[in-house]
Design an enzyme around this catalytic site. Sequence first.
Site: not given
Length: 779
Positions: A458-459
């Site tokens: 997620e990043g």
Amino acid sequence: MTWLLILIAAAFATLAAVLFLPPLRRAILTGPIFAAYKKLLPAMSQTEKEALEAGTVWWEGELFSGRPDWQKLLAYPQPKLSAAEQSFLDNECEALCAMVSDWDTTQIHQDIAPEAWAWIKQKGFLGMIIPQRYGGLEFSAYAHSAVVQKLSTRCSAAAVSVMVPNSLGPAELLLHYGTEEQKNHYLPRLARGLEIPAFALTNPNAGSDAASIPDTGIVCRGMWQGKEVIGMRVSWDKRYITLGPICTILGLAFRLHDPEHLLGNDADLGITCALVPTDHPGINIGRRHFPLNAVFQNGPNSGKDVFMPLDWIIGGPAMAGQGWRMLMECLAAGRSISLPSSNTGMAKLAVRATGAYARVRSQFRTAIGKFEGIEEPLARMGGNTYMMDAARTLTAGAVDLGEKPSVASAIVKYHVTERARQVVNDAMDVLGGKGICLGPNNFMGRAYQQIPVAITVEGANILTRSLVIFGQGAIRCHPYVLKEMDAARNPDAARGLCDFDRALFSHAWFVWSRGFRAWSMGLTGSRFGAAPAGVAPETRRYYRQLTRFSAAFALLADVSMLVMGGDLKRKEKISARLGDILSLLYLCSATLKRYEDEGRQAEDAPLMHWAMQDALFKMQNAFDGVMANFPNRFIAAVLSWKIFPLGRPHAMPTDSLGHEVARRLIEPSATRDRLTAGMYLAKDENDAVGVVELALEATVAAEPIEARIRIAQKAGKVGAGDTAIMAAHACEAGVITADEHALLQRRALLRDKAIAVDDFPQDFAVAAAGEPQALRKAA
């Protein structure tokens, strides 16, 4: 002298005319600045623009203002669970936790057990965000967070398998963008677990730079259900797709091209999202990755020239090319919940079980948790977990208020996962050999192995800290920067100049006022700053210090952007430190709000104080880090004088404060219960965490009895020997009662079980060291 005064007056009059007469100001001053600004402003792609504009600005905007309205923060409602949500946590979620464990899923099943999967589907775990009209549970974001947190204190595979379908995925995208036909067909099936969803974005050549995915679709004619229709021929190669190996419906992101202009004039339509049944011919799916002994289903999938109808685009053909905007708008909500919740759950497990272990485990006739060397990591664990849970709650509550806090979600994603890494590492240091020997009795080993998963997904955290938090925050949260950029890109040059003029001079006043505010508050140590009415007296100084640092941050951010301009994007270390300041302001805000929302519990105060003092000290260091590396040394010196005119006011938390935090972790108390609220806790002596908890209760009850025995032994009433022999002698001598002797025996039994580590036959150890059999078969 008269002529000199006349000349000075004339100069002031001219300056006033230029500054306060807008037409003249725009002609002489703003116009040239505007022209230069337009040349310096870098080009922005549509995907960059959509990413920048995604989500909403919430409390982060107040922190960027340099003058946060603390009453607004305190007025946000404290998130609460409904009766139905609480019942689900207490019953369905509790039952699922009892069915699974990290050891069983990783070592025996290499997946969630079949009966647990059936329970997940039957009880609606996969449809928590789906409205009731489609058969879902329609839970709040806070309830969604609570479920993920609880599962994470028990089994990572269960938590991730429930978390992902309720985060960024087909259901979320369908709710916001799907056609009515798509919603009516898929949402009830997703809610009942008849469909297992996954979302495929990451390509081997496009990870962090997801907008550049090379996966493509070509609009063309083809046969579908016996008829020639306009559709898409899609080729893709994806990896790291959670639930991918078992999904029945795949959300697929690709760049759609229309070379024959069958849909319109544009040849490159942009990133598009489609829903693809995985039994469709041409889809290669089912293989698994093996991410650090985590066995949640995750794997690659691909397809080559797979023809699919346009109706499979989420939202139908009208949404072709709108996929990146859809993803960016939905990302903020999911990222606000998933990883902050799962990592807070992991931290609560570490704090509760490790704190108990530190009281149960003795060396040199003293509980190890009472040694100062152990108190230090325990204090970090307690303070960090208190702040992590505060940030989780505040951010989930923002989603329930209708926000999609893009910057806040990046903050909690990075800082909660990093603090979880610190908590888990500290727990492993305290546990020693107990933590490194895997087996059913090890409650931290798998968490230690798998913590990099949260850091990566997620990043990736390096990217999030270096580029996203300040890079996005500086534009979205600043009161004037985005207005200036929009004005420069306005095709109506006259209108753009007027808008730019207003924003620029408001911006100039903003910089001057925040600079003066930061300097004046620094001179007075913020002693005369206003604290919000009605807050706890012990927190007033924190509000004042945060207001001071908010003003200083606004000044430092503006000067950095002015001096470095577009180069600031490449000065990733400086950008990261600026992001740290903004992030710590947010985390401190959450911590203070938690303290108020929970009724200012006096026994919890050391946790709050430790978290606040640690964050303020780190914030101060981040300011120093920016100024020490500022490219213009003269400006850096001026900034340092304005921000810290009387030196650095903050120090790390004291040892005595750390002692108070650690003490609360190693004994049963309401504070310990509040700190670890919402976790799964089975008081079962055959459970790895349950036995430590029971051993703690027995240890605390036994300590005064053991003290009496030691006094009696020194007085010659009890003979020497090991603790068991001395206890028996003490019972015979009437120093302790038979019930007390039984309690000591029970305590010894529980202690031995709590500190036990697992061992296995040689053949098991060899098998366990290799690739799991189930994965070997899958390959």
